[in-house]
Design an enzyme around this catalytic site. Structure first.
Site, PDB file in Angstrom:
ATOM      1  CE  LYS A  74      70.706 145.707  14.446  1.00 21.73           C
ATOM      2  NZ  LYS A  74      71.677 145.821  15.425  1.00 21.73           N
ATOM      3  CB  SER A  86      76.090 150.089  18.678  1.00 21.84           C
ATOM      4  OG  SER A  86      76.402 149.033  19.714  1.00 21.84           O
ATOM      5  CD  GLU A 103      67.837 140.657   7.265  1.00 24.63           C
ATOM      6  OE1 GLU A 103      67.266 141.109   6.374  1.00 24.63           O
ATOM      7  OE2 GLU A 103      69.018 141.314   7.665  1.00 24.63           O
TER       8      GLU A 103
END
Ligand SMILES: *Cc1c(COP(=O)(O)O)cnc(C)c1O
Length: 417
Positions: free
Chosen positions: A88, A387, A110
Site C-alpha cells: 500500500k 501483497s 478513508e
C-alpha cells in the site's frame, strides 16, 4: 503526450456530484503533468523516496518448499518487505507527494481495516503534511492496533457513525469532506477504484511491482514468468503486479475471496463472499462503472471475507474490463482454504502472509496440490505477489482457525502458568 485512461471498455468514468468536478479536473491535470510527463522530476523523486524510505526494490525469491510440493517453479514477489508491511505504501507515497507538488496543504483518506490509513499516515508524516483518516466506528473497534499506528504517526482518526460504520460509509464521508475543501485538500484513495483519474493513477504508482518482476525475472531466471498470481480486493496489488505483462504472453490470475460460499441468499442482503469479478454485475459505485455485488433489484450487497482487505463489494474498473476481454482469469478461494494456505506458507517458507495474500496461495493448492484440480493449467515459472505480511492478522487467524478443525494448523492452546 500520453492521455490518461478514463475508461476501460465500458467501465470506469467519472460518476461524481458536480461539486467534485473541479477537484477531479485539477487532479487529472496534475496526473498528466507530473506522473505521465515527469514534470519537475516528480517521478524521479517518487522513485528515490520509494527506494530510501520504502526499501525498494523488494526481492523476487524462489519458494523452495512450495516449488517442491507443487513440482512447479514458484517465485515470491516480496511486497510484504516494503515499509509498513504491504504494497500500500507505493500508492500512498505517490499520492501524498503529488499533493505536495499540487500545492495542497492537507491529506484525507478513508480506511476499512486500517492498512491504507496507516500507509497514508506514514507517507504524510514522512512528507510533513497534516493528515485525517475517516474510519467507520465498527472498524475502529475491530482494528485498534491500526488506529494507534495512525495516531502515533500524527494522523487524526475521524469516526464515521452513519450506516453500518464500515468502509463503504467511510468512503462516502471522505468524498463529502473533499467536496467542501478541494482547494487545499487531496483525497488519497486506497485502491484502483473511484472516479477517473484514480484507477489509472493508482495503477501507475503500483506498477513498479511488475516493472521489478520483469527485470528480476530476466536477471534471475533468464525468462519472463509464465504466470503471475495476485489476490484482488479493489485490485491495486493485482494491477500493480500485472500492468507490465498485459501485452505479453503471461497468464494473469486474480484471486478473489470466495468467503464461506458463492451462493447468495438475497433475503440477507449480504453476499457470503467478495467475488465481484467472478460473480458481479455492471453497476456504479464510488464514482465508477464496474463489476459489483448486487441483488436482483440492483441494490449493492455487502460482502464477506475472512480477510478484511478483500471485503469490498466492488473492484477496479480496469480489472473488470480485462476479465471481460479474457486477458485476466478470475478465480475464487474460500475462507477455509485461505486459512489453510496461511498456515502452510508460514510453516513451509517461514513467511507469515496477510490473510488477503493467503488467498493467492490457496489457489496454488487448489490447482497444483495433492487434491488439485488441473496440474497442466498453470504455466511456469509462477510468480505470486506476496501483497503483505500477516502480523496484523495473527489474532483473527488464530480465532478463525480455532472455529474450524484445520489439518494444517498448529495448536493455539495457551499454556497455563
Ligand atoms: C489492502 C490489501 C489488499 C487488498 O487491496 P487491493 O487493492 O486489492 O490490493 C491485499 N493485500 C494486502 C496485504 C492488503 O493490505
Amino acid at each position: 503526450m500520453s492521455e490518461p485512461d478514463t475508461k476501460f471498455g465500458d467501465y470506469g468514468g467519472q460518476y461524481v456530484p458536480e461539486a467534485l468536478m473541479p477537484a477531479i479536473e485539477e487532479l487529472t491535470d496534475a496526473y498528466e503533468r507530473y506522473v505521465l510527463e515527469n514534470e519537475d522530476g516528480f517521478m524521479d523523486e517518487f522513485r528515490e523516496r520509494l527506494r530510501d524510505f520504502g526499501g525498494r526494490p523488494t526481492p523476487l525469491q524462489r519458494a523452495d518448499q512450495l516449488s517442491e510440493r507443487y513440482d512447479h517453479e514458484i517465485y515470491l514477489k516480496r511486497e510484504d518487505l516494503l515499509h509498513g508491511g504491504a504494497h500500500k505504501l507505493n500508492n500512498a507515497l505517490g499520492q501524498v507527494l503529488l499533493a505536495k507538488y499540487m500545492g495542497k496543504e492537507r491529506i484525507i483518506a478513508e480506511t476499512g481495516a486500517g492498512q491504507h490509513g496507516t500507509a497514508t499516515a506514514m507517507a504524510a508524516a514522512h512528507l510533513d503534511m497534516p493528515c485525517e483518516i475517516y474510519m467507520g466506528r465498527r472498524d475502529i473497534n475491530r482494528q485498534r492496533p491500526n488506529v494507534f499506528r495512525m495516531r502515533i504517526n500524527g494522523a487524526a482518526v475521524n469516526p464515521v457513525d452513519i450506516g453500518r460504520g464500515t468502509l463503504k460509509e467511510a468512503i462516502s464521508e471522505t468524498m463529502r469532506d473533499w467536496a467542501t475543501t478541494v482547494e487545499r485538500t487531496h483525497y488519497v484513495i486506497g485502491s484502483i477504484v473511484g472516479p477517473a483519474p484514480f484507477p489509472a493513477m493508482v495503477r501507475d504508482f503500483h506498477s513498479v511491482i511488475s516493472e521489478e518482476i520483469r527485470q528480476q525475472s530476466r536477471d534471475q531466471l533468464g525468462e519472463l514468468p509464465g504466470s503471475v498470481v495476485a489476490c484482488a480486493g479493489g485490485g491495486s496489488n493485482t494491477m500493480g503486479a500485472f500492468a507490465e505483462f498485459v501485452a505479453d504472453d503471461v497468464d494473469l490470475y486474480a484471486v478473489e475471496a470466495g468467503g464461506s460460499s458463492l451462493t447468495v441468499d438475497e433475503e440477507e442482503g449480504v453476499a457470503p463472499h467478495s467475488a465481484s469479478l467472478s460473480t458481479g454485475e455492471e453497476g456504479v459505485l464510488h464514482g465508477a462503472r464496474t463489476k459489483l455485488l448486487q441483488d436482483s433489484h440492483g441494490q449493492i450487497m455487502e460482502s464477506h471475507s475472512v480477510s478484511s482487505g478483500l471485503d469490498y463489494s466492488g473492484v477496479g474498473p480496469e480489472l473488470s474490463h480485462l476479465v471481460d476481454e479474457g486477458r485476466v482469469t478470475p478465480v475464487t478461494v474460500g475462507d477455509e482454504p485461505a486459512l489453510e494456505a496461511f498456515h502452510r506458507l508460514s510453516q513451509a517458507e517461514g513467511i507469515i502472509p496477510a490473510l488477503e495474500t493467503a488467498h493467492a496461495f490457496g489457489f496454488l493448492e487448489e490447482t497444483l496440490g495433492p487434491d488439485g484440480a488441473d496440474e497442466a493449467a498453470i504455466e511456469e515459472p509462477v510468480v505470486v505477489n506476496v501483497s503483505g505480511r500477516g502480523d496484523k492478522d495473527l489474532e483473527a487467524a488464530i480465532e478463525e482457525t480455532e472455529k474450524r478443525s484445520l489439518d494444517a494448523a498448529p495448536t493455539m492452546e495457551v499454556f497455563e502458568e
